[in-house]
Design an enzyme around this catalytic site. Structure first.
Site, short mmCIF file in Angstrom:
data_model
loop_
_atom_site.label_atom_id
_atom_site.label_comp_id
_atom_site.label_asym_id
_atom_site.label_seq_id
_atom_site.Cartn_x
_atom_site.Cartn_y
_atom_site.Cartn_z
N TRP A 175 -26.33 120.98 27.39
CA TRP A 175 -25.40 120.72 28.48
C TRP A 175 -24.43 119.59 28.09
CZ3 TRP A 175 -24.85 116.15 31.40
CH2 TRP A 175 -24.03 116.25 32.52
N HIS A 176 -24.94 118.63 27.30
CA HIS A 176 -24.08 117.50 26.91
C HIS A 176 -23.02 117.92 25.91
CE1 HIS A 176 -27.43 115.16 28.64
NE2 HIS A 176 -26.51 114.25 28.86
N GLY A 177 -23.31 118.92 25.10
CA GLY A 177 -22.31 119.31 24.13
C GLY A 177 -22.81 120.42 23.23
N PHE A 188 -18.41 114.88 28.19
CA PHE A 188 -19.36 115.92 28.54
C PHE A 188 -18.84 116.73 29.74
CE2 PHE A 188 -22.32 112.44 26.95
CZ PHE A 188 -22.17 112.86 25.64
#
Lengths: 454, 295
Positions: A315-317, A454
């Site tokens: 989800w962060h990257g 993000f």
């Protein structure tokens, strides 16, 4: 428009000034929606249509899901996850500068669009809206309330991720006399202080962690810098969240607390109840529990933890570094889980301090995947922490500066809150005044918030 | 909290903020910004050098150059009133522009001719060329306190203080540190780049500045620092040397420094190590001394 720019200050002053004026009394929600659209469009006007598509699409699926939840809720969730996946992970497969991937201008235009700021956050708001509202009510909320929940500007770019069932009931007329000015000021001053004084100044030092500069560092400075980055990322994100909460209060909305002294956690599971709390809650509510949580035996629980943390990392990257960061946290959670009960029975201050230290060191080491998203660079940095440096001309880092810029995080975590409040009870406003002056006088060079990416 | 209590809270908060700002404002007006803040980045280190140059009396001799010259520490030189304005990561032309833009000039300006592939830092030149540049209204209290502490711990040394340790350093044998990894990387970089356009532009600017400076009574000389044999044979070094020597073919335009090449080492492949820098500064001292004796 970042929170630390003068443009943002002017923007908030104008919106706040108008918000409580009698002519806008019945238009408060519309005013906040318009202000939020302006805020978002100020940096990326080309992506406003995307935001509109995301919100209107979610609203459409909400109406349909209220009629037939089992059919339209999964489709609505898929729509949002597809949006997130498309924008977040498309550059894994195509180069942004490639002239034409499909040959179809409209598709190529979409493929070349940059990552919309805050997409990870507003997509999670959309899913929360679909799940929460279709579970409890039969009538859809009005479109302006949906817009406000999803794009309320203090939380639009980097959260806190607010659950719909918590935010939507707050959409009511607001009155100037109800504003908790002092609380709002405390949150905002603390947030700016942590961002400008701590995070931006530490960023000057941790810039040496970037490739290839880290190759010139002495071994002990690699260790120092990774701890400084741990303080920096906390100060940066806690600062942003605190400002968002304070701004929310000014407009009559209570946003969830996002951090609760995460670096005094005695276990990794406790850490995730203290760090980015709104994301942890979201993942637990909408992913871990639906997967079965801890209801289907130990092995299934471990698998669920790994899935949740792996997806949380992604989800962060888009990148192996973020995935590995999430999975390693998952592994730590899995390893500690069978021992948590036994560890809790050991009543010893020394043991507790040792556990805090161990969790802090592990969490800190794993931040390297945030600082250096390139997997090879991250591994190279970590391996350099365990070999002696051969560079004859290493950069000089001032340890005293590192200490004075980290001190607020250390004090916040390790000085007992009740004792601190007792000590400074009468002096509290003076202390906040000093923080305000210091964040102006000692502000480090401007850098964007880490979580904006993000 | 009742409104009156909130107003009282904000009044006390504002009072302490104003008090600290006032204290810093008065301290700045009283003491100025003379205390140099510690640097946390290379760029800060550059600013320290330049701040000192514009604030302190003009020296007799100034060196401008890149990180190669930056390694020649001022305290290594026996030549009095010498200042090294070399900018780590910068261009010698930036230093030359800065010196030329000051109201007074040193007697001799020495310009490094090894690294001329970097363009001039116009922002830096502009910043240090404004005589009316206003001092900041407030100093930074934390950094100033740290600066005072650091200054006390690490006061700048002069040549007399270090001469005996320099002597001991030079007496030691050359380092046997294996720099092959660093040298390989540097060589690849120096072979990859084609500095022709940048060097031509910088050389042209130096040619323009020299007559302007010398009209004001100063003398400009170029010098070349020794590099490892491999680097001197690299594409970038060859192109730079050819352009510079064609443009400045008069031997009188050069400061000739003599040294025992076999004694020199480049620990990171590019920059002289401490002992070698000390040896080269002694050569500078000799060359400058003979320059002063000559008519």
């Amino acid at each position: 428009m970042t929170f630390t720019s003068w443009q943002f200050g002017a923007f908030v002053a104008i919106v706040f000034g108008a918000y409580y004026l009698p002519p806008f009394k019945s238009l408060q929600v519309q005013l906040l929606v318009a202000a939020s659209l302006f805020f978002y469009g100020y940096g990326q006007p080309g992506l406003l249509p995307l935001l509109a598509v995301a919100v209107l699409g979610t609203y459409l699926f909400l109406i349909l899901a209220l009629r037939n939840r089992s059919l339209w809720l999964p489709i609505g969730i898929f729509f949002n996850l597809a949006l997130l996946a498309f924008f977040k992970y498309k550059f894994l497969f195509i180069a942004p500068e490639s002239p034409g991937v499909t040959g179809l201008p409209s598709i190529d235009f979409l493929l070349r669009l940059p990552l919309p700021i805050g997409i990870s956050f507003f997509v999670f708001h959309n899913i929360s809206l679909l799940v929460d509202l279709t579970a409890k009510q039969k009538q859809p909320p009005d479109i302006k309330s949906v817009f406000l929940y999803i794009i309320f500007f203090p939380q639009l770019v980097s959260g806190p991720i607010t659950r719909a069932e918590m935010f939507m009931p707050q959409i009511q007329p607001k009155y100037f006399g109800d504003i908790p000015f002092v609380d709002a000021a405390k949150w905002i001053l603390t947030g700016f202080f942590f961002k400008l004084y701590v995070a931006n100044n530490l960023n000057e030092m941790t810039s040496y962690m970037d490739f290839p500069l880290y190759e010139t560092l002495q071994t002990q400075d690699r260790w120092l810098l990774i701890f400084l980055y741990s303080y920096q990322i906390y100060a940066d994100f806690f600062g942003y969240s605190a400002i968002a909460i304070g701004l929310g209060l000014l407009f009559g909305y209570r946003l969830p607390i996002n951090f609760n002294l995460p670096y005094i956690s005695v276990s990794f599971s406790e850490f995730w109840t203290r760090w980015h709390i709104s994301l942890s809650n979201w993942l637990r509510t909408y992913l871990y529990v639906p997967l079965g949580g801890n209801r289907d035996g130990a092995l299934r629980t471990y698998l669920n933890l790994m899935i949740v943390m792996g997806l949380g990392g992604l989800w962060h990257g888009a990148g192996p570094g973020y995935l590995l960061w999430g999975l390693l946290h998952g592994v730590l959670l899995v390893i500690e889980r069978p021992f948590l009960g036994r560890l809790a029975t050991i009543d010893s201050t020394v043991f507790r301090v040792a556990r805090i230290g161990f969790v802090f060191v592990c969490v800190t080491m794993l931040w390297i995947f945030f600082k250096l998203p390139n997997f090879d660079h991250a591994v190279s940095y970590l391996s350099g922490m365990f070999t002696s440096s051969t560079n004859p001309n290493p950069p000089k880092l001032f340890h005293d500066l590192a200490l004075v810029y980290s001190l607020p995080v250390v004090i916040q975590h390790f000085v007992s809150r009740s004792r601190f409040e007792q000590t400074v009870s009468g002096a509290e406003p003076y202390l906040y005044g000093l923080m305000a002056a210091l964040m102006y006088l000692e502000a480090g060079p401007e850098t964007s918030f880490i979580y904006f990416q993000f | 909290m009742p409104p009156s209590s909130a107003a009282y809270w904000f009044a006390r908060c504002g009072f302490s903020a104003a008090l600290l700002l006032l204290a810093c404002g008065i301290a700045t007006a009283w003491f100025g910004n003379g205390l140099q803040l510690p640097s946390t980045t290379t760029r800060d280190g550059t600013l320290i050098t330049l701040n000192r140059y514009v604030r302190e009396p003009i020296p007799d001799v100034v060196l401008v150059g890149s990180s190669l010259t930056f390694r020649l520490k001022e305290e290594y030189f026996a030549t009095p009133r010498l200042r090294n304005l070399a900018l780590a990561g910068g261009s010698p032309v930036t230093g030359l522009e800065l010196v030329a833009n000051q109201p007074r000039l040193p007697r001799i300006i020495l310009v490094e001719a090894n690294v001329l592939s970097r363009s001039m830092d116009a922002a830096l030149v502009a910043k240090y060329s404004r005589s009316d540049d206003a001092e900041p209204l407030f100093f930074r209290p934390i950094r100033t306190a740290v600066a005072a502490y650091e200054d006390r711990l690490h006061a700048p040394l002069n040549h007399t203080q270090v001469s005996s340790s320099l002597h001991r350093l030079i007496e030691q044998p050359p380092s046997d540190f294996d720099n092959s990894i660093y040298l390989e990387r540097a060589l690849q970089q120096w072979n990859d780049e084609d500095p022709t356009a940048a060097v031509q532009m910088n050389v042209m600017r130096i040619k323009q500045l020299i007559p302007e400076i010398e009209r004001r009574g100063s003398r400009v000389l170029l010098f070349e620092l020794p590099c490892s044999t491999q680097l001197e044979g690299s594409r970038s070094a060859k192109i730079t040397r050819e352009i510079v020597h064609t443009a400045f073919s008069d031997p009188g335009r050069w400061l000739h420094i003599e040294y025992a090449r076999a004694e020199l080492r480049w620990a990171d492949g590019v920059h002289l190590d401490e002992r070698s820098a000390a040896i080269v500064t002694q050569s500078f001292d000799k060359a400058l001394s003979s320059l002063r004796k000559s008519p």
